[in-house]
Motif scaffolding. Structure first.
Motif, short mmCIF file in Angstrom:
data_model
loop_
_atom_site.label_atom_id
_atom_site.label_comp_id
_atom_site.label_asym_id
_atom_site.label_seq_id
_atom_site.Cartn_x
_atom_site.Cartn_y
_atom_site.Cartn_z
N CYS A 83 0.83 -1.21 0.00
CA CYS A 83 0.00 0.00 0.00
C CYS A 83 0.86 1.25 0.00
O CYS A 83 2.01 1.24 0.43
CB CYS A 83 -0.91 0.02 1.23
N VAL A 87 -1.79 5.16 3.29
CA VAL A 87 -2.91 4.29 3.63
C VAL A 87 -2.89 3.92 5.11
O VAL A 87 -3.93 3.95 5.79
CB VAL A 87 -2.88 3.01 2.76
N SER A 91 -5.88 4.67 7.74
CA SER A 91 -6.68 3.54 8.20
C SER A 91 -6.75 3.50 9.73
O SER A 91 -7.81 3.22 10.30
CB SER A 91 -6.10 2.22 7.66
N SER A 121 -7.46 2.64 1.46
CA SER A 121 -6.84 2.31 0.19
C SER A 121 -7.67 2.83 -0.98
O SER A 121 -7.13 3.33 -1.97
CB SER A 121 -6.66 0.79 0.08
N LYS A 122 -8.98 2.72 -0.88
CA LYS A 122 -9.85 3.23 -1.95
C LYS A 122 -9.73 4.74 -2.10
O LYS A 122 -9.85 5.28 -3.20
CB LYS A 122 -11.30 2.84 -1.67
N SER A 124 -6.93 6.52 -1.28
CA SER A 124 -5.56 6.96 -1.54
C SER A 124 -4.93 6.37 -2.77
O SER A 124 -3.94 6.92 -3.27
CB SER A 124 -4.67 6.62 -0.32
N GLU A 125 -5.46 5.26 -3.29
CA GLU A 125 -4.78 4.55 -4.37
C GLU A 125 -5.70 4.33 -5.56
O GLU A 125 -6.92 4.19 -5.40
CB GLU A 125 -4.28 3.19 -3.87
N SER A 128 -6.82 -0.21 -5.48
CA SER A 128 -6.96 -0.45 -4.05
C SER A 128 -6.68 -1.90 -3.70
O SER A 128 -6.75 -2.80 -4.56
CB SER A 128 -8.38 -0.07 -3.58
#
Length: 290
Positions: A83, A87, A91, A121-122, A124-125, A128
């Protein structure tokens, strides 16, 4: 009307970087026009909105082991899944905010932690982390269906207000503001500061500190560990995060003590040299026993 094409470009100048935490993903180039003190002031204005409640902090301080173990597991999962470095702190922030509202852990705390990783993650990336990967890292303590249900519960509890402020949000802007004051390589400073900030996220003693203070203290410690001589920008960092230098110095010393504990180093003698007290900051968070 003629325009000067050499002074402005509308191209998306992403670059392929092989970072350990980025997995070779495409990353947008740093834009100096959206950095610096103006952005810092905006972040300072909203960071307290995403702080855990004082009651939750006091409860965790009475029994910090469970949260610390869960945060360490979340860090391990984020590393295993490759990640982005943003993340993990986001989180943990989501988990703390959820527990601040409910004040009770679910039947499977790891399912809650994994759901927070999934949401972070959804946000930031581009790619994901998958629910299957999270279930695998939890040794199937929960199923993908349980994870999706917990994700819905977390989002409903937080009213979909999930884009919290973390220390990693402040670090690039602090570095940009200090660019003229320190000659250290910014990428190295960022890596060391990220490592120290991640350690603070795991450590319950920093739970009540604001993200800006954690970021400033982490950067202050990284600068001390990397500079050859007695070099300090404590007063500048204190001004940036709107705190007193003595407060920033206190948290910097807390980070140094926590770092020595993680590395298994003996406490520094009172009369030791400053360099001995602040021995080299590790470049990789895996070198620290979180």
């Amino acid at each position: 009307m003629q325009t000067d094409n050499s002074s402005m470009s509308l191209r998306c100048e992403e670059t392929e970087e092989d970072h350990s935490g980025a997995g070779g993903r495409l990353r947008a180039a740093w834009d100096p026009s959206v950095s610096g003190r103006r952005v810092i002031q905006r972040l300072l204005g909203v960071e307290k909105r995403y702080a855990p409640s004082p009651l939750y902090v006091s409860l965790i301080q009475q029994e910090p082991q469970r949260r610390e173990e869960l945060a360490k597991w979340m860090l391990e999962v984020c590393c295993n899944c490759g990640c982005d470095e943003t993340v993990f702190p986001l989180s943990v922030s989501l988990m703390d905010r959820y527990l601040s509202v409910t004040l009770s852990a679910p039947r499977s705390p790891r399912c809650l932690a994994a759901a927070c990783i999934l949401v972070a993650s959804k946000l930031s990336e581009c790619d994901s982390v998958t629910s299957d990967a999270l279930c695998t890292n939890a040794e199937y303590d929960f199923l993908p269906a349980n994870l999706r249900e917990m994700e819905r519960i977390v989002l409903a509890t937080l009213r979909w207000d999930t884009a919290g402020v973390t220390p990693q949000d402040f670090l690039p802007h602090f570095l940009s503001s200090l660019e003229d004051l320190c000659g250290e390589d910014s990428a190295t400073l960022r890596r060391h500061s990220d490592t120290l900030a991640a350690m603070c996220v795991c450590d319950w003693r920093f739970l009540g500190a604001t993200p800006s203070l954690v970021a400033a203290a982490s950067l202050n410690c990284a600068l001390r560990g990397l500079s050859d001589g007695p070099y300090s920008v404590c007063s500048v960092l204190a001004e940036l995060c709107r705190t007193e230098p003595v407060v920033l110095e206190h948290y910097s010393e807390m980070i140094e003590r926590a770092l020595r504990q993680r590395l298994g180093s003996p406490p520094a003698a009172k009369g030791d040299e400053m360099e001995d007290e602040r021995a080299g900051t590790p470049t990789d968070m895996r070198e620290i026993d979180f």
